[in-house]
Design an enzyme around this catalytic site. Structure first.
Site, short mmCIF file in Angstrom:
data_model
loop_
_atom_site.label_atom_id
_atom_site.label_comp_id
_atom_site.label_asym_id
_atom_site.label_seq_id
_atom_site.Cartn_x
_atom_site.Cartn_y
_atom_site.Cartn_z
N GLU A 1 -6.86 2.41 8.30
CA GLU A 1 -6.45 3.51 8.04
C GLU A 1 -7.27 4.60 8.30
O GLU A 1 -8.60 4.29 8.52
CB GLU A 1 -5.92 3.66 6.43
N ARG B 1 -10.28 13.45 5.68
CA ARG B 1 -11.02 14.37 4.40
C ARG B 1 -12.34 13.91 4.38
O ARG B 1 -12.70 12.81 5.10
CB ARG B 1 -10.20 14.26 3.31
N LYS C 1 -0.46 -7.94 5.88
CA LYS C 1 -1.13 -9.19 5.61
C LYS C 1 -2.24 -9.11 4.91
O LYS C 1 -3.10 -8.33 5.15
CB LYS C 1 -1.14 -10.23 6.78
N ARG D 1 -21.33 4.10 -7.52
CA ARG D 1 -20.61 5.10 -8.25
C ARG D 1 -20.57 4.68 -9.56
O ARG D 1 -20.11 3.74 -10.09
CB ARG D 1 -19.00 4.94 -7.76
N LYS E 1 0.87 -1.14 -0.08
CA LYS E 1 -0.09 0.00 0.05
C LYS E 1 0.68 1.27 0.06
O LYS E 1 1.89 1.29 0.77
CB LYS E 1 -0.98 -0.10 1.33
#
Length: 453
Positions: free
Chosen positions: A292, A296, A204, A342, A161
């Protein structure tokens, strides 16, 4: 003491810029849109009170050009900047520049963005705050050899990432040792191109998981509320496609644990403004892991707004104006169910390749329970240089089954001519028994649509 914000520059484009402009107009706040040369005819430039060109089509010279955006705010006498999502929204140095030039950044402080934006720092911080972590590297990967060593310890499959940014950029799943070198180099290059930061870390890879996130609002007076949890498990190439609120097929005990972890984390880092903490939930073990924090507003914020009745952008502006939250947690009434699709300019029948061209036919769905967040109009040219998302279709009803029925109606009404879209994929999802029953996880879409993965 509150500070009146009179004029805001929106440092973004597309549907999120339009969405922010609309709330600012509701608040009687003047707006300034920015655009690249090729974006001059975009909808957000037409809706804002003013529009100013900030450079060529290359995002590094326009939408990622920090000083050019600061200068645009200064010459138009803006006292605040709303970054939206993507671009510079989680760029600590940009938020710091705003502070230096006495322009209010509508978001958290640059210090907190730096802390949580660098994913390796955020993981160690959240561990100190008491949140459970996914096994992986303690920080950024120093070299390919370092990556090999850590992968061997935590065992394959692993996921690489990007330290900065999000949206699936700079992210690669590696299922065996032979694929690590190529994925390592590709992830670093993509991270640098997308965020200007090539650093990556490793975790992982957990296959059977749900992606659950908690939306929070926190003011500068230590008041924190959450607006419930969203399920974002339907993804393709690590990019979310379908988001729902409240999170379903998750027991209340687990949800309450997520809320407790989230408030504990927000307090620990003295976070202010809107934010989201994302978790992976191991379905089989019923364990949760911190993933995470996004410092925002997020693409999927409308579903939280629909079930809470709270305009998140309005609250962002109020918090930036040093105002207290208008709600205590016991005053947040979460009701009904919301689903967001979306709609992207993808060629569904051709490996999900991006599509560009002029929109020559457009019919947007409407009626009770349907919300459209869009940045397009008939005659608008879809450009190949930027994100492919055209709009978000949001359906709301008293429960999930009714929301699905509302979304089916919306999809039947939606017409976009001139470019290819992923509408057909959503029509298939709406007839999928596993989706209807909630039997999905983060790997479901990729197992269903092998092409393009």
């Amino acid at each position: 003491m509150s500070t009146l914000i009179k004029k805001v520059l929106i440092a973004n484009r597309g549907e999120i810029a339009v969405r922010i402009i609309r709330t600012l107009k509701d608040m009687n706040i003047k707006t300034v849109a920015i655009y690249s040369i090729v974006d001059k005819e975009s909808l957000h430039t037409k809706l804002a009170d003013e529009a100013i060109c900030i450079g060529p089509k290359d995002i590094r010279k326009s939408y990622l050009n920090k000083m050019q955006i600061i200068n645009a705010a200064l010459v138009t006498s803006c006292d605040a900047i709303h970054p939206g999502f993507g671009f510079l929204s989680e760029n600590a140095s940009f938020a710091k520049l705003c502070e230096v030039y006495n322009i209010k950044f509508i978001g958290p402080t640059s210090k907190v963005i730096d802390l949580m934006g660098n994913k390796n720092l955020s993981k160690s911080t959240m561990e100190k705050a008491g949140l459970p972590l996914i096994p992986g590297s303690k920080g950024i990967l120093e070299s390919l050899e370092n990556a090999y060593d850590i992968a061997e310890k935590i065992t394959y499959p692993i996921i690489l990432k990007a330290r900065s940014g999000g949206g699936g950029k700079g992210m690669r799943v590696v299922r065996c040792k032979d694929d690590l070198e190529k994925s390592f180099n590709t992830a670093k290059k993509e991270a640098e191109n997308s965020f200007g930061d090539p650093e990556i870390y490793m975790e992982k890879y957990l296959a059977k998981t749900k992606h659950i996130e908690v939306q929070i609002l926190a003011d500068e007076f230590n008041n924190i509320i959450h607006l419930g949890a969203r399920d974002c498990s339907l993804q393709m190439n690590h990019q979310k496609l379908v988001e729902e609120a409240p999170a379903y097929a998750i027991c209340d005990d687990l949800l309450n644990k997520l809320y407790e972890y989230t408030k504990k984390a927000v307090k620990y880092i003295s976070y202010t403004n809107a934010g989201t903490i994302e978790y992976l939930v191991d379905i089989e073990e019923q364990e949760v892991y911190f993933m995470e924090m996004n410092t925002r507003i997020q693409v999927e914020h409308p579903v939280s707004e629909m079930i809470s009745g709270i305009d998140i952008v309005r609250e962002q502006v109020n918090i930036a104006s040093h105002k207290k939250l208008n709600y205590k947690q016991n005053q947040v009434n979460l009701s009904g169910h919301a689903i967001e699709f979306r709609i992207n300019a993808y060629d569904f029948d051709n490996n999900f390749l991006p599509s560009a061209g002029k929109i020559n036919e457009l019919n947007l769905p409407g009626g009770y329970g349907v919300r459209i967040d869009s940045g397009i109009y008939q005659g608008y040219e879809i450009l190949p240089f930027y994100d492919s998302m055209l709009m978000k279709v949001i359906a709301y009803a008293s429960d999930r089954n009714k929301a699905i029925s509302t979304m089916k109606r919306a999809m039947s009404e939606l017409i976009i001519g001139g470019v290819k879209t992923n509408k057909k994929m959503y029509e298939e999802i709406l007839e999928d028994d596993n989706y209807l029953k909630g039997n999905i996880d983060t790997s479901y879409m990729e197992s269903k649509y092998k092409k393009g993965v």
